[in-house]
Design a protein around this motif. Structure first.
Motif, PDB file in Angstrom:
ATOM      1  N   THR A  34      13.170 -27.351 -11.810  1.00 32.77           N
ATOM      2  CA  THR A  34      12.224 -27.094 -10.591  1.00 32.77           C
ATOM      3  C   THR A  34      12.850 -26.638  -9.166  1.00 32.77           C
ATOM      4  O   THR A  34      12.520 -25.765  -8.764  1.00 32.77           O
ATOM      5  N   SER A  39      14.185 -23.083  -9.365  1.00 36.71           N
ATOM      6  CA  SER A  39      13.080 -21.934  -9.238  1.00 36.71           C
ATOM      7  C   SER A  39      12.126 -22.223  -7.907  1.00 36.71           C
ATOM      8  O   SER A  39      11.252 -21.273  -7.876  1.00 36.71           O
ATOM      9  N   GLU A  40      12.382 -22.879  -7.407  1.00 35.16           N
ATOM     10  CA  GLU A  40      11.569 -23.348  -5.976  1.00 35.16           C
ATOM     11  C   GLU A  40      11.238 -22.088  -4.891  1.00 35.16           C
ATOM     12  O   GLU A  40      10.083 -21.843  -4.530  1.00 35.16           O
ATOM     13  N   PHE A  41      12.255 -21.304  -5.039  1.00 32.98           N
ATOM     14  CA  PHE A  41      11.949 -20.031  -4.031  1.00 32.98           C
ATOM     15  C   PHE A  41      12.121 -19.078  -4.984  1.00 32.98           C
ATOM     16  O   PHE A  41      12.124 -17.615  -4.318  1.00 32.98           O
ATOM     17  N   ASP A  42      11.797 -18.971  -6.259  1.00 31.95           N
ATOM     18  CA  ASP A  42      11.606 -17.581  -6.904  1.00 31.95           C
ATOM     19  C   ASP A  42      10.303 -17.277  -6.992  1.00 31.95           C
ATOM     20  O   ASP A  42       9.769 -17.198  -8.030  1.00 31.95           O
ATOM     21  N   ASP A  43       9.668 -16.592  -5.870  1.00 28.90           N
ATOM     22  CA  ASP A  43       8.417 -16.328  -5.722  1.00 28.90           C
ATOM     23  C   ASP A  43       8.624 -14.749  -5.328  1.00 28.90           C
ATOM     24  O   ASP A  43       8.717 -14.516  -4.104  1.00 28.90           O
ATOM     25  N   PRO A  44       8.553 -13.979  -6.274  1.00 28.26           N
ATOM     26  CA  PRO A  44       8.687 -12.410  -6.051  1.00 28.26           C
ATOM     27  C   PRO A  44       7.701 -12.075  -4.797  1.00 28.26           C
ATOM     28  O   PRO A  44       7.865 -10.988  -4.135  1.00 28.26           O
ATOM     29  N   SER A  45       6.412 -12.491  -4.705  1.00 30.05           N
ATOM     30  CA  SER A  45       5.544 -12.244  -3.625  1.00 30.05           C
ATOM     31  C   SER A  45       5.828 -12.260  -2.249  1.00 30.05           C
ATOM     32  O   SER A  45       5.432 -11.758  -1.374  1.00 30.05           O
ATOM     33  N   LEU A  46       6.901 -13.274  -2.070  1.00 32.43           N
ATOM     34  CA  LEU A  46       7.459 -13.530  -0.596  1.00 32.43           C
ATOM     35  C   LEU A  46       8.639 -12.711  -0.195  1.00 32.43           C
ATOM     36  O   LEU A  46       9.065 -12.569   0.892  1.00 32.43           O
ATOM     37  N   GLU A  47       9.292 -12.203  -1.313  1.00 35.44           N
ATOM     38  CA  GLU A  47      10.655 -11.529  -1.169  1.00 35.44           C
ATOM     39  C   GLU A  47      10.227 -10.416  -0.471  1.00 35.44           C
ATOM     40  O   GLU A  47       9.363  -9.504  -0.509  1.00 35.44           O
ATOM     41  N   LEU A 101      13.030 -14.602   3.308  1.00 35.38           N
ATOM     42  CA  LEU A 101      12.949 -16.023   2.403  1.00 35.38           C
ATOM     43  C   LEU A 101      14.213 -16.540   2.130  1.00 35.38           C
ATOM     44  O   LEU A 101      14.465 -17.648   2.078  1.00 35.38           O
ATOM     45  N   SER A 108      15.147 -20.294   2.771  1.00 38.30           N
ATOM     46  CA  SER A 108      15.542 -21.268   1.735  1.00 38.30           C
ATOM     47  C   SER A 108      16.809 -21.683   1.768  1.00 38.30           C
ATOM     48  O   SER A 108      17.226 -22.858   1.207  1.00 38.30           O
TER      49      SER A 108
END
Length: 135
Positions: free
Chosen positions: A38, A41-49, A105, A109
């Motif tokens: 968890t 993967s917390e900052f693995d949001d491609p929509s924010l990159e 990001l 992060s």
């Protein structure tokens, strides 16, 4: 599977055991593995990159005097290009450092992870908002 030794305070270990029992995990290792997945993967949001972000970061710590204040002060200088504002308060017997950030990001992060690693920190909460969605 490799074995990893982890040191933690008795209170945290008791909470870990409570989660394992309450949710019927097979043991501590399973809870730690899930928590690790968890966190990773917390900052693995491609929509924010690659997007400009605003973030708020709340850092809760026990009052610890000069050493903790020095670490937080060092963070303020290290991330001065990203920190828009910061405030220090006392809430419920804890110190609360609240940061408002603006940046990418990866930088935000890294800031959150650095805060979590500070000695005496008991919790770090954050929120991110893409700035390009606000206009």
């Amino acid at each position: 599977m490799p074995v990893v030794s982890v040191s933690m305070p008795d209170e945290l270990l008791a909470r870990l055991d409570g989660v394992a029992e309450e949710y019927e995990y097979t043991g501590r290792s399973e809870v730690v593995r899930e928590g690790t997945r968890t966190l990773l993967s917390e900052f693995d949001d491609p929509s924010l990159e690659g997007r400009p972000l605003a973030g708020t970061v709340a850092v809760f710590s026990r009052p610890g005097g000069d050493r903790h204040d020095h670490h937080v002060g060092t963070l303020r200088h290290e991330y001065e290009a990203t920190i828009v504002s910061s405030d220090h308060s006392h809430v419920g017997g804890c110190c609360l450092d609240l940061f408002v950030l603006e940046g990418q990001l990866e930088t935000i992060s890294t800031f959150v992870g650095t805060c979590r690693a500070l000695e005496g920190v008991s919790a770090v909460e954050y929120s991110l908002t893409p700035l390009d969605d606000l206009g």
